[in-house]
Motif scaffolding. Structure first.
Motif, PDB file in Angstrom:
ATOM      1  N   LEU A 191     -11.227  -1.236  10.003  1.00 51.38           N
ATOM      2  CA  LEU A 191     -10.956  -0.053   9.178  1.00 51.38           C
ATOM      3  C   LEU A 191     -12.152   0.365   8.330  1.00 51.38           C
ATOM      4  O   LEU A 191     -12.132   1.438   7.733  1.00 51.38           O
ATOM      5  CB  LEU A 191      -9.756  -0.324   8.259  1.00 51.38           C
TER       6      LEU A 191
ATOM      7  N   ASP B 188     -11.854   2.358   5.037  1.00 47.55           N
ATOM      8  CA  ASP B 188     -10.450   2.506   4.641  1.00 47.55           C
ATOM      9  C   ASP B 188      -9.762   1.161   4.412  1.00 47.55           C
ATOM     10  O   ASP B 188      -8.557   1.116   4.187  1.00 47.55           O
ATOM     11  CB  ASP B 188      -9.670   3.283   5.708  1.00 47.55           C
TER      12      ASP B 188
ATOM     13  N   LEU C 209      -5.939   0.589   3.018  1.00 45.70           N
ATOM     14  CA  LEU C 209      -4.906  -0.083   3.814  1.00 45.70           C
ATOM     15  C   LEU C 209      -4.326  -1.273   3.042  1.00 45.70           C
ATOM     16  O   LEU C 209      -3.108  -1.451   3.004  1.00 45.70           O
ATOM     17  CB  LEU C 209      -5.470  -0.563   5.151  1.00 45.70           C
TER      18      LEU C 209
ATOM     19  N   GLU D 120      -5.149  10.504   9.792  1.00 45.63           N
ATOM     20  CA  GLU D 120      -6.022   9.388  10.177  1.00 45.63           C
ATOM     21  C   GLU D 120      -5.181   8.411  10.970  1.00 45.63           C
ATOM     22  O   GLU D 120      -4.641   7.454  10.431  1.00 45.63           O
ATOM     23  CB  GLU D 120      -6.589   8.710   8.934  1.00 45.63           C
TER      24      GLU D 120
ATOM     25  N   LEU E 181      -5.461   4.526  10.675  1.00 43.91           N
ATOM     26  CA  LEU E 181      -5.002   4.000   9.385  1.00 43.91           C
ATOM     27  C   LEU E 181      -3.470   3.966   9.331  1.00 43.91           C
ATOM     28  O   LEU E 181      -2.859   2.990   8.870  1.00 43.91           O
ATOM     29  CB  LEU E 181      -5.580   4.883   8.270  1.00 43.91           C
TER      30      LEU E 181
END
Ligand SMILES: [Fe+2]
Length: 191
Positions: A46, A49, A53, A124, A127
């Motif tokens: 990720l 991100d 998360l 996204e 995600l």
């Protein structure tokens, strides 16, 4: 988002989730910690991100906290709480509101339009899939499991004809597909 900001968000998320869940719903808290541990495993896939998360994983079920129950639909109650009481990051709030195909459960409850209008699904996909993966491969006690066993466990716990049971049976193929997409993304990661 920098690593420093990420860590701050994760620490904040952990303290909020712990405050709301650990005393009132210790099993939910154990599950949430397990989901957060899964999120940590996905950090490399990720990159930027990862913190988002991890924060969403820790907080995804906060809406179950008894004092936060308003509609009784925990993704919506949790997201509104994070937005209204904490002014939380918009992406985080939208992830919590939509975690694990909440739109389908909202439909069962007549809340889909409300949820969609207030908290649009993030654009996204990895995600969004990653949060499904973390939640659906973690047992209610916070241990790792397979998505297949998890879905069976949920149907057994709530009953096939309950709102949750109907939702999870409808969502199961989507859940399995999301888990496969994340597995595929992980497989391309350097080890
Ligand atoms: Fe969960």
């Amino acid at each position: 988002m920098s690593q420093a900001v990420d860590k701050t968000m994760v620490a904040w998320a952990t303290s909020v989730a712990e405050a709301e869940l650990s005393g009132a719903l210790p099993r939910r808290w154990a599950h949430s910690q397990g989901v957060a541990a899964r999120a940590a495993e996905l950090a490399s896939a990720l990159s930027n991100d990862a913190g988002l998360l991890a924060a969403a994983a820790t907080l995804h079920d906060v809406g179950y906290a008894p004092r936060l129950v308003v509609t009784g639909f925990h993704p919506l109650d949790g997201a509104r709480f994070l937005r209204d009481e904490h002014g939380a990051d918009e992406q985080l709030v939208r992830l919590v509101a939509n975690h694990s195909f909440a739109l389908l459960e909202a439909e069962e409850r007549g809340l889909r339009e409300e949820l969609e209008a207030e908290f649009p699904l993030l654009e996204e996909p990895l995600l969004v899939d990653a949060l499904v993966y973390c939640d659906m491969t973690t047992t209610p006690d916070g241990e790792p499991t397979t998505a297949q066993d998890r879905v069976e466990e949920i149907v057994g716990r709530y009953g096939a004809d309950s709102a949750v049971g109907r939702f999870i049976r409808r969502a199961s193929l989507e859940i399995f597909a999301a888990v496969e997409r994340v597995d595929a993304a992980l497989a391309t990661q350097p080890r």
